[in-house]
Write an enzyme that holds these catalytic residues in place. Structure first.
Site, PDB file in Angstrom:
ATOM      1  N   HIS A  82     -15.714  -4.559 -18.653  1.00 50.09           N
ATOM      2  CA  HIS A  82     -14.811  -5.623 -19.096  1.00 50.09           C
ATOM      3  C   HIS A  82     -15.278  -6.131 -20.453  1.00 50.09           C
ATOM      4  O   HIS A  82     -16.467  -6.218 -20.716  1.00 50.09           O
ATOM      5  CB  HIS A  82     -14.845  -6.774 -18.085  1.00 50.09           C
ATOM      6  CG  HIS A  82     -13.712  -7.733 -18.235  1.00 50.09           C
ATOM      7  ND1 HIS A  82     -12.534  -7.603 -17.522  1.00 50.09           N
ATOM      8  CD2 HIS A  82     -13.554  -8.826 -19.016  1.00 50.09           C
ATOM      9  CE1 HIS A  82     -11.710  -8.573 -17.863  1.00 50.09           C
ATOM     10  NE2 HIS A  82     -12.311  -9.335 -18.763  1.00 50.09           N
ATOM     11  N   ASP A 161      -6.964 -18.164 -12.017  1.00 45.34           N
ATOM     12  CA  ASP A 161      -7.300 -17.634 -13.350  1.00 45.34           C
ATOM     13  C   ASP A 161      -6.049 -17.107 -14.053  1.00 45.34           C
ATOM     14  O   ASP A 161      -5.877 -17.319 -15.249  1.00 45.34           O
ATOM     15  CB  ASP A 161      -8.350 -16.518 -13.262  1.00 45.34           C
ATOM     16  CG  ASP A 161      -8.578 -15.915 -14.652  1.00 45.34           C
ATOM     17  OD1 ASP A 161      -9.030 -16.649 -15.545  1.00 45.34           O
ATOM     18  OD2 ASP A 161      -8.238 -14.738 -14.855  1.00 45.34           O
ATOM     19  N   ARG A 168      -4.476 -21.460 -21.225  1.00 45.71           N
ATOM     20  CA  ARG A 168      -5.527 -21.560 -22.257  1.00 45.71           C
ATOM     21  C   ARG A 168      -5.086 -20.869 -23.544  1.00 45.71           C
ATOM     22  O   ARG A 168      -5.371 -21.341 -24.646  1.00 45.71           O
ATOM     23  CB  ARG A 168      -6.834 -20.911 -21.753  1.00 45.71           C
ATOM     24  CG  ARG A 168      -7.577 -21.753 -20.735  1.00 45.71           C
ATOM     25  CD  ARG A 168      -8.652 -20.930 -20.030  1.00 45.71           C
ATOM     26  NE  ARG A 168      -9.648 -20.414 -20.935  1.00 45.71           N
ATOM     27  CZ  ARG A 168     -10.265 -19.237 -20.768  1.00 45.71           C
ATOM     28  NH1 ARG A 168      -9.989 -18.460 -19.734  1.00 45.71           N
ATOM     29  NH2 ARG A 168     -11.166 -18.847 -21.639  1.00 45.71           N
ATOM     30  N   SER A 183     -13.536 -17.096 -15.723  1.00 46.36           N
ATOM     31  CA  SER A 183     -12.351 -16.251 -15.816  1.00 46.36           C
ATOM     32  C   SER A 183     -12.732 -14.774 -15.645  1.00 46.36           C
ATOM     33  O   SER A 183     -12.125 -14.047 -14.845  1.00 46.36           O
ATOM     34  CB  SER A 183     -11.690 -16.487 -17.179  1.00 46.36           C
ATOM     35  OG  SER A 183     -10.723 -15.517 -17.442  1.00 46.36           O
ATOM     36  N   LYS A 187     -12.567 -12.329 -11.814  1.00 53.18           N
ATOM     37  CA  LYS A 187     -11.778 -11.084 -11.753  1.00 53.18           C
ATOM     38  C   LYS A 187     -12.665  -9.887 -11.401  1.00 53.18           C
ATOM     39  O   LYS A 187     -12.206  -8.910 -10.847  1.00 53.18           O
ATOM     40  CB  LYS A 187     -11.081 -10.830 -13.097  1.00 53.18           C
ATOM     41  CG  LYS A 187      -9.934 -11.792 -13.340  1.00 53.18           C
ATOM     42  CD  LYS A 187      -9.056 -11.329 -14.477  1.00 53.18           C
ATOM     43  CE  LYS A 187      -9.673 -11.516 -15.836  1.00 53.18           C
ATOM     44  NZ  LYS A 187      -9.473 -12.823 -16.447  1.00 53.18           N
TER      45      LYS A 187
HETATM   46  N1  URA Z   1     -11.340 -12.338 -20.922  1.00 53.36           N
HETATM   47  C1  URA Z   1     -11.025 -12.938 -19.767  1.00 53.36           C
HETATM   48  O1  URA Z   1     -10.698 -12.290 -18.777  1.00 53.36           O
HETATM   49  N2  URA Z   1     -11.089 -14.269 -19.729  1.00 53.36           N
HETATM   50  C2  URA Z   1     -11.450 -15.021 -20.782  1.00 53.36           C
HETATM   51  O2  URA Z   1     -11.502 -16.222 -20.658  1.00 53.36           O
HETATM   52  C3  URA Z   1     -11.768 -14.384 -21.992  1.00 53.36           C
HETATM   53  C4  URA Z   1     -11.698 -13.024 -22.041  1.00 53.36           C
END
Ligand code: URA
Length: 431
Positions: A82, A161, A168, A183, A187
């Protein structure tokens, strides 16, 4: 609970209780807290911050607002990568097929573009028919068939989220270490993976502008990952300048495809090989990082990894031929070339400014409701450190909007200087 009191507490910089954090995440997910109150809390968090306990609570509260994917029918070592968000970042589309071709199981959930940064789900929509909303069973079926699948957050996965991320994006509340940690890690934790590589971007185009902030974010993510039993590594990588040469959606997918064919830019090759090598060592395919990286780079240059990319896209219903015939499928009404006004070396190309410019061209969203122009974007004919001659094309803008490029192109976008700058892509690896 009186939510206005919660807002006032954070406004004064006070610590929120577990109950208050749970209330915010679960009630906003249900729709009982309005956007204006949620936005006020997010802004207070951006300004006053969250401590470690609050970040852990927020991560767990997010996770509780949806289902978990236990991946019980997927046999083998399960990996995920990620990015904290960057400009020109198409790494997942290269990393995934590399790992899949060595037999790792790439089980990945990605997001959409956020502020100046792009998102993998938006990019995958380049393929007509591609679906990234898969049930638990369909997700596992695709992984078992092709060793790789990428899904998006549906309403039953980390719903808090999903909703807060979108809010956001349009309220200037992205760049908070606590909010980013919760966040990303929420995930990651809802997918029962074994290994996890996080690409923590640092620099002008990233949410973390310097190494100190990036290390703080990384340490929270490592702590949460380890607590959840993940084999986690964090790469700190340079995002002062865009990654690769393409910025946008279809144009980045094309660059990922070219990279898998063996024609990628050096910085993208290096970053993808590093991320994949970490996962390959985590998964026991190679004993040491150097051997893994060398093997990946050799095969990447040979174009050995394009087949798993095609198989994955087709398994999720996408028409892969659009990218094989890119020039026919992704034309724009306007194309503008920006040329060098002197000789020298590209000292830097500002990733943040380029991300914002790509957004103006139609490649990113300014409001939650905006639809993307998949063909819009920027192609950098020259990258940081390249020599240029007066009159050389530096970059090309593609858009279906009328571009008032003279007002958009400022000195802030790039500089040309007499000496060749030093710039490296991998800054550090933390475990
Ligand atoms: N990627 C994400 O999944 N969340 C964030 O807040 C920033 C980047």
């Amino acid at each position: 609970m009186n939510f206005v009191q919660v807002l006032n507490k954070k406004k004064q910089g006070l610590e929120l209780t577990t109950e208050e954090i749970n209330y915010f995440a679960t009630e906003y997910a249900k729709g009982t807290i309005p956007d204006y109150q949620a936005s006020a809390l997010l802004m207070a968090i951006c300004i006053k911050g969250l401590n470690e306990r609050e970040i852990l609570d927020l991560t767990q509260a997010y996770v509780s607002t949806g289902d978990k994917y236990m991946l019980e029918n997927v046999k083998g070592y399960k990996v995920d990568k990620h990015s904290t968000g960057g400009v020109g970042d198409k790494t997942s589309l290269v990393y995934g097929p590399i790992c899949a071709s060595y037999g790792l199981k790439v089980c990945k959930m990605s997001g959409r573009g956020l502020a100046q940064t792009g998102g993998t789900i938006d990019k995958l929509e380049t393929f007509p028919g591609m679906t990234t909303e898969l049930s638990d069973k369909a997700f596992q079926d695709v992984i078992n068939k092709t060793n790789m699948s990428i899904i998006q957050q549906t309403s039953n996965i980390v719903l808090a989220d999903k909703k807060i991320y979108a809010l956001r994006d349009v309220t200037g509340t992205v760049d908070s270490i606590g909010l980013i940690t919760a966040s990303i890690m929420s995930k990651k934790l809802v997918l029962n993976n074994d290994g996890l590589v996080i690409d923590c971007k640092v620099g002008k185009g990233a949410f973390m502008k310097d190494l100190k902030e990036a290390k703080e974010l990384s340490n929270y993510m490592i702590k949460i990952g380890k607590m959840a039993g993940r084999d986690i590594a964090i790469m700190l990588t340079n995002m002062n300048t865009p990654l690769g040469k393409a910025i946008g959606n279809a144009i980045e997918v094309k660059e990922a495809y070219d990279t898998l064919l063996g024609n990628g830019p050096d910085d993208l090759n290096e970053l993808c090989a590093t991320a994949a090598a970490i996962s390959l060592v985590q998964g026991g395919i190679f004993k040491d990082f150097k051997t893994a990286e060398k093997d990946v780079l050799t095969k990447l240059k040979n174009g050995d990894f394009v087949k798993p990319f095609k198989e994955f896209v087709e398994a999720q219903g996408g028409d892969f031929s659009v990218i094989e015939n890119y020039d026919k499928n992704f034309t724009t009404k306007n194309k503008i070339e920006i040329k060098a006004d002197k000789d020298g070396f590209i000292e830097y190309i500002d990733a943040n400014e380029m991300g914002l410019l790509a957004m103006e061209l139609g490649a990113g969203r300014k409001t939650k409701e905006d639809t993307l122009d998949l063909a819009a974007g920027i192609y950098l004919e020259k990258q940081t450190g390249d020599a240029v001659k007066k009159g050389d094309v530096l970059f090309t803008l593609y858009s279906n909007k009328v571009i008032d490029y003279k007002s958009e192109i400022s000195d802030k976008l790039f500089t040309i200087n007499k000496t060749k700058p030093n710039s490296k892509i991998i800054l550090d690896i933390l475990q």
